[in-house]
Design an enzyme around this catalytic site. Structure first.
Site, PDB file in Angstrom:
ATOM      1  N   LYS A   1       1.169  -1.114  -0.172  1.00  0.00           N
ATOM      2  CA  LYS A   1       0.001  -0.044  -0.146  1.00  0.00           C
ATOM      3  C   LYS A   1       1.069   1.551  -0.255  1.00  0.00           C
ATOM      4  O   LYS A   1       2.234   1.309   1.072  1.00  0.00           O
ATOM      5  CB  LYS A   1      -0.803  -0.305   0.982  1.00  0.00           C
ATOM      6  CG  LYS A   1      -1.539   1.435   1.576  1.00  0.00           C
ATOM      7  CD  LYS A   1      -2.798   1.066   2.218  1.00  0.00           C
ATOM      8  CE  LYS A   1      -3.322   2.754   2.759  1.00  0.00           C
ATOM      9  NZ  LYS A   1      -4.674   2.852   3.409  1.00  0.00           N
TER      10      LYS A   1
ATOM     11  N   ARG B   1     -10.467  10.518   1.185  1.00  0.00           N
ATOM     12  CA  ARG B   1     -10.570  11.035   2.860  1.00  0.00           C
ATOM     13  C   ARG B   1     -11.467  12.385   3.246  1.00  0.00           C
ATOM     14  O   ARG B   1     -11.660  12.431   4.087  1.00  0.00           O
ATOM     15  CB  ARG B   1      -8.798  12.085   2.926  1.00  0.00           C
ATOM     16  CG  ARG B   1      -8.160  10.514   3.194  1.00  0.00           C
ATOM     17  CD  ARG B   1      -6.093  11.293   3.904  1.00  0.00           C
ATOM     18  NE  ARG B   1      -5.307  10.379   3.778  1.00  0.00           N
ATOM     19  CZ  ARG B   1      -4.230   9.929   3.101  1.00  0.00           C
ATOM     20  NH1 ARG B   1      -3.940  11.576   3.094  1.00  0.00           N
ATOM     21  NH2 ARG B   1      -3.194   9.337   2.648  1.00  0.00           N
TER      22      ARG B   1
ATOM     23  N   ARG C   1       1.342  10.415   5.299  1.00  0.00           N
ATOM     24  CA  ARG C   1       1.634   8.805   5.869  1.00  0.00           C
ATOM     25  C   ARG C   1       3.182   8.316   5.483  1.00  0.00           C
ATOM     26  O   ARG C   1       2.996   6.943   5.480  1.00  0.00           O
ATOM     27  CB  ARG C   1       0.129   7.714   5.332  1.00  0.00           C
ATOM     28  CG  ARG C   1      -1.233   8.827   6.121  1.00  0.00           C
ATOM     29  CD  ARG C   1      -2.142   7.209   5.910  1.00  0.00           C
ATOM     30  NE  ARG C   1      -3.536   7.862   6.228  1.00  0.00           N
ATOM     31  CZ  ARG C   1      -3.915   8.338   6.735  1.00  0.00           C
ATOM     32  NH1 ARG C   1      -3.309   8.912   8.034  1.00  0.00           N
ATOM     33  NH2 ARG C   1      -5.079   8.798   6.443  1.00  0.00           N
TER      34      ARG C   1
ATOM     35  N   GLU D   1       6.766  -6.681   1.169  1.00  0.00           N
ATOM     36  CA  GLU D   1       5.445  -6.715   1.999  1.00  0.00           C
ATOM     37  C   GLU D   1       5.442  -7.815   2.351  1.00  0.00           C
ATOM     38  O   GLU D   1       4.060  -8.379   2.576  1.00  0.00           O
ATOM     39  CB  GLU D   1       5.033  -4.822   1.760  1.00  0.00           C
ATOM     40  CG  GLU D   1       5.730  -3.674   2.500  1.00  0.00           C
ATOM     41  CD  GLU D   1       5.007  -3.817   3.954  1.00  0.00           C
ATOM     42  OE1 GLU D   1       4.393  -4.617   4.009  1.00  0.00           O
ATOM     43  OE2 GLU D   1       6.302  -2.829   4.434  1.00  0.00           O
TER      44      GLU D   1
ATOM     45  N   LYS E   1      -2.313  -1.625  -3.650  1.00  0.00           N
ATOM     46  CA  LYS E   1      -3.269  -0.105  -4.021  1.00  0.00           C
ATOM     47  C   LYS E   1      -2.151   1.132  -3.661  1.00  0.00           C
ATOM     48  O   LYS E   1      -1.521   0.794  -3.385  1.00  0.00           O
ATOM     49  CB  LYS E   1      -3.950  -0.028  -2.572  1.00  0.00           C
ATOM     50  CG  LYS E   1      -4.321   0.970  -1.942  1.00  0.00           C
ATOM     51  CD  LYS E   1      -5.318   0.015  -0.647  1.00  0.00           C
ATOM     52  CE  LYS E   1      -5.690   2.427  -0.836  1.00  0.00           C
ATOM     53  NZ  LYS E   1      -6.290   2.413   1.058  1.00  0.00           N
TER      54      LYS E   1
ATOM     55  N   SER F   1     -10.109   5.822  -4.383  1.00  0.00           N
ATOM     56  CA  SER F   1     -11.272   7.212  -4.729  1.00  0.00           C
ATOM     57  C   SER F   1     -10.060   8.014  -5.831  1.00  0.00           C
ATOM     58  O   SER F   1     -11.342   8.321  -6.807  1.00  0.00           O
ATOM     59  CB  SER F   1     -11.318   7.598  -3.209  1.00  0.00           C
ATOM     60  OG  SER F   1      -9.535   8.164  -3.048  1.00  0.00           O
TER      61      SER F   1
ATOM     62  N   TYR G   1     -15.324   2.023  -7.182  1.00  0.00           N
ATOM     63  CA  TYR G   1     -16.167   2.220  -6.835  1.00  0.00           C
ATOM     64  C   TYR G   1     -17.002   2.161  -7.552  1.00  0.00           C
ATOM     65  O   TYR G   1     -18.366   2.611  -8.288  1.00  0.00           O
ATOM     66  CB  TYR G   1     -16.094   3.494  -6.626  1.00  0.00           C
ATOM     67  CG  TYR G   1     -14.804   3.928  -4.625  1.00  0.00           C
ATOM     68  CD1 TYR G   1     -15.425   3.665  -3.906  1.00  0.00           C
ATOM     69  CD2 TYR G   1     -13.592   3.774  -5.137  1.00  0.00           C
ATOM     70  CE1 TYR G   1     -14.665   3.158  -2.738  1.00  0.00           C
ATOM     71  CE2 TYR G   1     -13.127   3.892  -4.026  1.00  0.00           C
ATOM     72  CZ  TYR G   1     -13.590   3.938  -2.514  1.00  0.00           C
ATOM     73  OH  TYR G   1     -12.209   4.079  -1.796  1.00  0.00           O
TER      74      TYR G   1
HETATM   75  C1  PBG Z   1      -7.243   3.423   5.559  1.00  0.00           C
HETATM   76  C2  PBG Z   1      -7.443   3.387   4.176  1.00  0.00           C
HETATM   77  C3  PBG Z   1      -7.498   4.465   3.005  1.00  0.00           C
HETATM   78  C4  PBG Z   1      -7.816   4.149   2.115  1.00  0.00           C
HETATM   79  C5  PBG Z   1      -8.338   2.626   2.274  1.00  0.00           C
HETATM   80  N1  PBG Z   1      -7.907   2.418   3.553  1.00  0.00           N
HETATM   81  C6  PBG Z   1      -7.143   5.450   3.233  1.00  0.00           C
HETATM   82  C7  PBG Z   1      -5.272   6.520   3.790  1.00  0.00           C
HETATM   83  O1  PBG Z   1      -4.901   5.429   3.349  1.00  0.00           O
HETATM   84  O2  PBG Z   1      -5.368   7.242   3.600  1.00  0.00           O
HETATM   85  C8  PBG Z   1      -8.136   4.757   0.448  1.00  0.00           C
HETATM   86  C9  PBG Z   1      -8.829   3.937  -0.451  1.00  0.00           C
HETATM   87  C10 PBG Z   1      -9.873   4.801  -1.354  1.00  0.00           C
HETATM   88  O3  PBG Z   1      -8.524   5.820  -1.792  1.00  0.00           O
HETATM   89  O4  PBG Z   1     -10.331   4.793  -2.135  1.00  0.00           O
HETATM   90  N2  PBG Z   1      -7.531   3.273   6.343  1.00  0.00           N
END
Ligand code: PBG
Length: 326
Positions: free
Chosen positions: A197, A207, A220, A236, A251, A277, A316
């Site tokens: 990720k 967010r 992050r 990982e 991801k 997203s 989505y």
């Molecule tokens: C963290 C999480 C995130 C997403 C899924 N789980 C956001 C992040 O890491 O800041 C993002 C998914 C997306 O952008 O569709 N709980």
């Protein structure tokens, strides 16, 4: 002998021929629908940066998942938007937390008809918006966070989750969750690890959807991966498999197709990719201006993710694609 110039085009001549020779087939079984459920609202709330996606009420979530199941989408992943946040993100492990009550609703409604996945992280539930507990110096405390992840896993499993999906990128999170599940009689609950990720700028609309603002303009990058690194992503994935992950994830999707392909070559467990997203929002924004054909681009992008090596895609577009694929 003259060389036939149309050799490769022969098999592209008709739609039936193209269907016959297609190497990759996208089906409803490949889709996992990410869904948001928000505590304390009476009506679904649209998310402006994710057109067509809403924060669900408990009851609109039930209706949506039932409709998805009728369309053949048999896996969903839930994200919670709590009414109150705190420093520890306690809503993530509260038996009455919003995701836990939603899981119970869906299990009651649907039995085993739909695979219920729960995103396992605390960022939606913490005031500071980080995926882990903060140490006094403001950094994320890896090992203290593992304990709360274990508690969240037990709460999700008690509520009926089939799959816990840890997304916080703490080292050792899969092992901690596996131990917590096994010690609480939840050996049957599986783990889909968000393994590779990346610290992506493509999570922006998400967010908004979960109302997360990282404190003090933070980011992050100290726990999610640097987008420059592919080999590290494979490390990982291997690490998570050793810790007991049943399925792993890459991801975002389109900017990491190379990681996906390399993972597929090396790893035999099911691999998920998350078309996130920002990837979805970009297509919508262009389509709204008439610059792209939304349905065609959605099909092309998600098929590409599958072609690159994913067994399943969190997207989505799940509902729209399921409608198109009927
Ligand atoms: C963290 C999480 C995130 C997403 C899924 N789980 C956001 C992040 O890491 O800041 C993002 C998914 C997306 O952008 O569709 N709980």
């Amino acid at each position: 002998m003259s060389f036939p110039q149309t050799r490769l085009r022969r098999l592209r001549r008709t739609p039936a021929m193209r269907r016959l020779v297609a190497e990759t087939r996208l089906g409803v079984d490949d889709l996992v629908a990410p869904l948001f459920v928000r505590e304390g609202i009476d009506e679904p709330v649209p998310i402006p940066s994710l057109p067509g996606v809403v924060q669900h009420t408990r009851s609109s979530l039930r209706a949506e998942v039932a409709e998805l199941a009728d369309l053949g989408v048999n896996a969903v992943i839930l994200f919670g938007v709590p009414e109150h946040k705190d420093a520890e993100g306690s809503g993530a492990s509260d038996p009455d937390g919003i995701v836990q009550v939603a899981l119970r609703d869906l299990r009651d409604d649907l039995g085993d008809r739909v695979v219920l996945m729960a995103d396992l992280c605390i960022d939606e539930y913490t005031e500071h918006g980080h995926c882990g507990l903060l140490a006094p110096d403001g950094t994320v405390d890896n090992d203290a966070t593992l304990e709360v992840y274990g508690e969240a896993a037990i709460a999700q499993a008690d509520a009926g989750a089939d799959v816990c999906a840890p997304s916080g990128m703490m080292d050792g999170q899969v092992l901690a969750i596996r131990d917590a599940l096994d010690d609480s009689d939840h050996e049957q609950v599986s783990i889909l690890a968000y393994s590779a990720k990346y610290a992506s700028a493509l999570y922006g609309p998400f967010r908004d959807a979960v109302d997360v603002h990282i404190a003090d303009g933070g980011d992050r990058r100290a726990y999610q991966q640097d987008w420059a690194n592919a080999r590290e992503g494979l490390s990982e994935l291997r690490e998570d498999l050793m810790e007991g992950a049943d399925m792993v994830m890459v991801k975002p999707a389109l900017t990491y197709l190379d990681v996906l392909t390399r993972a597929r070559a090396e790893i035999d467990v099911p691999i998920a990719a998350y078309h996130v997203s920002g990837e979805y929002a970009m297509v919508h924004a262009a389509a709204e201006r008439g610059w792209l054909d939304l349905d065609a681009v959605a099909l092309e992008q998600i098929t590409a993710v599958k072609r690159a090596g994913a067994d399943m895609v969190l997207t989505y577009f799940a509902r729209r694609l399921a409608e198109l694929l009927q």
